[in-house]
Design a protein around this motif. Structure first.
Motif, PDB file in Angstrom:
ATOM      1  N   ALA A  29       2.738 -27.312  -7.718  1.00 22.99           N
ATOM      2  CA  ALA A  29       3.069 -28.286  -6.676  1.00 22.99           C
ATOM      3  C   ALA A  29       2.688 -29.710  -7.055  1.00 22.99           C
ATOM      4  CB  ALA A  29       2.371 -27.901  -5.372  1.00 22.99           C
ATOM      5  N   LEU A  30       1.627 -29.867  -7.869  1.00 23.26           N
ATOM      6  CA  LEU A  30       1.099 -31.207  -8.105  1.00 23.26           C
ATOM      7  C   LEU A  30       1.173 -31.679  -9.548  1.00 23.26           C
ATOM      8  CD1 LEU A  30      -2.150 -31.049  -5.911  1.00 23.26           C
ATOM      9  CD2 LEU A  30       0.101 -31.895  -5.264  1.00 23.26           C
ATOM     10  N   VAL A  31       1.175 -30.762 -10.506  1.00 18.95           N
ATOM     11  CA  VAL A  31       1.067 -31.160 -11.912  1.00 18.95           C
ATOM     12  C   VAL A  31       2.384 -30.987 -12.658  1.00 18.95           C
ATOM     13  CG1 VAL A  31      -0.205 -30.828 -14.066  1.00 18.95           C
ATOM     14  CG2 VAL A  31      -1.372 -30.532 -11.869  1.00 18.95           C
ATOM     15  N   LEU A  32       2.939 -29.788 -12.620  1.00 19.62           N
ATOM     16  CA  LEU A  32       4.189 -29.491 -13.323  1.00 19.62           C
ATOM     17  C   LEU A  32       5.306 -29.273 -12.319  1.00 19.62           C
ATOM     18  CD1 LEU A  32       2.924 -27.083 -16.156  1.00 19.62           C
ATOM     19  CD2 LEU A  32       3.288 -29.564 -16.244  1.00 19.62           C
ATOM     20  N   VAL A  33       5.618 -30.289 -11.569  1.00 21.89           N
ATOM     21  CA  VAL A  33       6.636 -30.195 -10.519  1.00 21.89           C
ATOM     22  C   VAL A  33       7.994 -29.909 -11.160  1.00 21.89           C
ATOM     23  CG1 VAL A  33       7.733 -31.392  -8.598  1.00 21.89           C
ATOM     24  CG2 VAL A  33       5.320 -31.812  -9.129  1.00 21.89           C
TER      25      VAL A  33
ATOM     26  N   GLU B  38       4.083 -28.937 -24.995  1.00 21.93           N
ATOM     27  CA  GLU B  38       3.836 -30.368 -24.899  1.00 21.93           C
ATOM     28  C   GLU B  38       3.800 -30.726 -23.417  1.00 21.93           C
ATOM     29  OE1 GLU B  38       3.200 -32.773 -27.033  1.00 21.93           O
ATOM     30  OE2 GLU B  38       3.158 -31.396 -28.745  1.00 21.93           O
ATOM     31  N   TRP B  39       2.620 -30.991 -22.912  1.00 24.27           N
ATOM     32  CA  TRP B  39       2.495 -31.243 -21.481  1.00 24.27           C
ATOM     33  C   TRP B  39       2.673 -32.730 -21.177  1.00 24.27           C
ATOM     34  CZ3 TRP B  39       3.088 -26.702 -19.892  1.00 24.27           C
ATOM     35  CH2 TRP B  39       2.408 -25.614 -20.444  1.00 24.27           C
ATOM     36  N   PRO B  40       3.079 -33.060 -19.959  1.00 23.14           N
ATOM     37  CA  PRO B  40       3.177 -34.463 -19.547  1.00 23.14           C
ATOM     38  C   PRO B  40       1.817 -35.143 -19.678  1.00 23.14           C
ATOM     39  CG  PRO B  40       4.241 -33.028 -17.943  1.00 23.14           C
ATOM     40  CD  PRO B  40       3.504 -32.141 -18.891  1.00 23.14           C
TER      41      PRO B  40
END
Length: 467
Positions: free
Chosen positions: A44-48, A7-9
Motif C-alpha cells: 500500500a505504501l512502498v511498492l504501489v 532493483e527497488w525504487p
C-alpha cells in the motif's frame, strides 16, 4: 529457495526496513504476524501497483537482514512462538507473598496471564496504594520485592524492556514525582524525577529508535514532560500545550521509527506531538464536549496508527491516521457510545491475527472490548457487587436499608493488555477498591480470578521479563 533481488525504487528498502522494525516491535518479535502485516503495508505504501511477487521479495529481503533478524531472535522480543505442550500451563490461583515480620502480612493486588517461550514470561505490575508489586503469570508468585519509594498513591504505571531484556517500570504518583524501577531487582533507578508541581496522573514508557528508554508524564499542573528514563534527566516538556489537567498520556513508535505522543486533558482536547523534537508544533487530534480522561495508541494492519480517547460523558472517539505524513493523514474517524458514564481507562492491543482491539472501562462499571474498525463487541465485564445490610432495619429506616441493599457499582479504574505465548490478547484490569482480574479478551475466559490487595489499586501494566 533464495530471495530474489530486484532493483527497488529509491528509498524503498529503507522505508521497508523502518516498517519491519516497527512491526516487530509492536508484535513483540512475532515474525509471522509482522510479515503478514508488512506485506499489506509494503503493497500500500512502498511498492504501489507492483506485482505481489515483488512485494513479497522486498518483504522477505528486509526481514532477512541481520539487524532485523536480530529483533526476532532477541530474548526481549520473541514472545509468541508456540510452547511445548508440557510447558503450557494456565495461571492458577496465585501464591500469596511470604509473611513479613510483625502483624499478619497483607496480600497485594495481582494480575498475571501466561508464560512465554525462551523463558519469557508475561507479567503484570499493579499498584497497592504507594507501592508496586509485580507477579509472575504462570506461578502467581511475586517477581522481586515490592517497589517502595512513593510517598503518596501511585496513579499510573508503565513497563518496557531495554535492548538487553531488563524489565523497567515507570510510575507516576500524587507525590508529584515520576520514578523509574528495575522490576526484577526491586530497586529504584536513580533519584525521583522531579519537575511537576502537582500530581502525576499518567505515565508512558517506550524505547526510541536509538534504543533509549523514553518516558512521558502528564500532570495536574497542565504540563507533559519527557524523560530519559535510565539517565534520570528531563529531555523535554510541553508547558503551554494544555489549558487544564493532563489526565492521560500515551507513547508509541510510528512506522517511520519515530516516537509519537498523545495527551488528553480537562481542556477537552486530545493533542498529538513529537516527544523528541520540541520544535515540531503539537496539533489537536480531537475535541470533546466533556473532559478527556483517557487516551491510548496502537498499530493497525495497514500502517496506520489507532488513537483513541474517552471523555467524562462516556464517549470514545477512534482515529486511524498516518503519523508519517506532515499533518497526519486521517484514515478513519469514528465515535463509540457503549458507555453512559465517564471513561476512566482505555487500552489498544492486537489479537493473534493482527487485528486491533480496543478496550474501554469507567464509572458505569463495565469493561468492553470492541473492534475499532467495525465497533464489534467482544468481552464485556460488568461491575455490580451486592452489599446487603448487616442487620434488619429498625422501624422507620426501611428506605435507608433499601438503599444500602442496592448493588454497588464497581468502577473500572485501569486496564492493560498483552499477548500470551500463543498470541491471545489478555487484559488485566482493576476495579474500585482493591481487586485485579485477568481475562482472555476474545474468549472471555477468566485466567486469574479476582485478587485482593491491602489498599487501593489505581494502576495496572503488562510486560515481559526473562526468567
Amino acid at each position: 529457495m533464495g530471495i530474489e533481488i530486484h532493483e527497488w525504487p529509491p528509498g524503498a528498502v529503507e522505508q521497508a526496513t523502518l516498517i519491519a522494525r516497527s512491526l516487530l516491535t509492536a508484535s513483540n518479535g512475532n515474525l509471522a504476524t509482522a510479515r503478514e502485516q508488512m506485506l499489506t503495508i509494503v503493497a500500500a505504501l512502498v511498492l504501489v501497483d507492483r506485482p505481489l511477487g515483488e512485494v513479497t521479495s522486498l518483504t522477505d529481503q528486509v526481514l532477512a537482514e541481520p539487524a532485523i533478524a536480530a529483533l526476532v531472535a532477541s530474548p526481549a522480543l520473541v514472545l509468541h512462538a508456540p510452547l511445548p505442550a508440557e510447558d503450557v500451563t494456565k495461571a492458577t490461583s496465585p501464591v500469596a507473598p511470604p509473611p513479613t515480620e510483625g502483624p499478619v502480612a497483607q496480600t497485594p493486588s495481582l494480575a498475571a496471564v501466561s508464560s512465554s517461550p525462551n523463558r519469557q514470561r508475561l507479567v503484570c505490575l499493579s499498584s497497592d496504594d504507594n507501592d508496586l508489586w509485580a507477579w509472575d503469570a504462570q506461578t502467581g508468585e511475586l517477581v522481586g520485592p515490592a517497589l517502595v519509594g512513593h510517598t503518596d498513591a501511585v496513579r499510573s504505571v508503565a513497563l518496557a524492556n531495554t535492548p538487553e531484556g531488563r524489565l523497567i517500570a515507570a510510575s507516576g504518583s500524587n507525590d508529584n514525582t515520576v520514578r523509574i524501577w528495575d522490576v526484577l531487582a526491586g530497586t529504584q533507578i536513580g533519584p525521583a524525577l522531579v519537575g511537576h508541581t502537582d500530581a502525576v496522573s499518567s505515565v508512558a514508557l517506550r524505547a526510541g529508535a536509538d534504543g533509549r528508554l523514553v518516558a512521558i508524564s502528564g500532570s495536574h499542573d497542565h504540563t507533559a514532560r519527557v524523560w530519559d528514563a535510565l539517565a534520570g534527566v528531563q529531555i523535554g516538556a510541553r508547558t503551554g500545550m494544555h489549558a487544564g489537567w493532563v489526565r492521560s498520556v500515551a507513547l508509541e513508535t510510528g512506522v517511520d521509527g519515530r516516537l509519537v505522543a498523545l495527551t488528553g486533558s480537562n481542556d477537552r482536547t486530545v493533542r498529538v506531538w513529537d516527544p523528541m523534537d520540541s520544535t515540531v508544533q503539537d496539533r489537536i487530534l480531537a475535541t470533546y464536549t466533556g473532559q478527556v480522561l483517557a487516551v491510548a495508541l496502537g498499530h493497525g494492519a495497514f500502517g496506520q496508527m489507532w488513537a483513541i480517547a474517552g471523555d467524562s460523558k462516556g464517549t470514545v472517539q477512534v482515529r486511524a491516521w498516518d503519523p508519517t505524513r506532515r499533518r497526519g493523514t486521517l484514515h478513519s474517524n469514528r465515535t463509540i457510545n457503549f458507555h453512559r458514564h465517564p471513561i476512566l481507562t482505555l487500552a489498544l492491543g492486537n489479537d493473534r491475527d493482527g487485528r486491533t482491539v480496543g478496550l474501554s472501562g469507567g464509572k458505569d462499571g463495565t469493561l468492553i472490548a470492541w473492534d475499532p474498525a467495525g465497533t464489534r463487541r467482544a468481552m464485556e465485564v460488568t461491575g455490580l457487587q451486592s452489599e446487603g445490610s448487616r442487620q434488619s432495619p429498625a422501624p422507620g429506616r426501611a428506605r435507608v436499608a433499601a438503599r444500602r441493599d442496592r448493588p454497588r457499582r464497581l468502577w473500572i479504574r485501569a486496564v492493560a493488555v498483552g499477548n500470551s505465548s500463543d498470541g491471545s490478547l489478555v487484559a488485566a484490569y482493576s476495579r474500585t477498591g482493591h481487586s485485579v482480574e485477568v481475562k482472555d479478551v476474545l474468549t472471555r475466559e477468566t485466567l486469574v480470578p479476582s485478587r485482593e490487595s491491602s489498599r487501593s489499586t489505581l494502576a495496572v501494566a503488562i510486560g515481559h521479563y526473562q526468567a
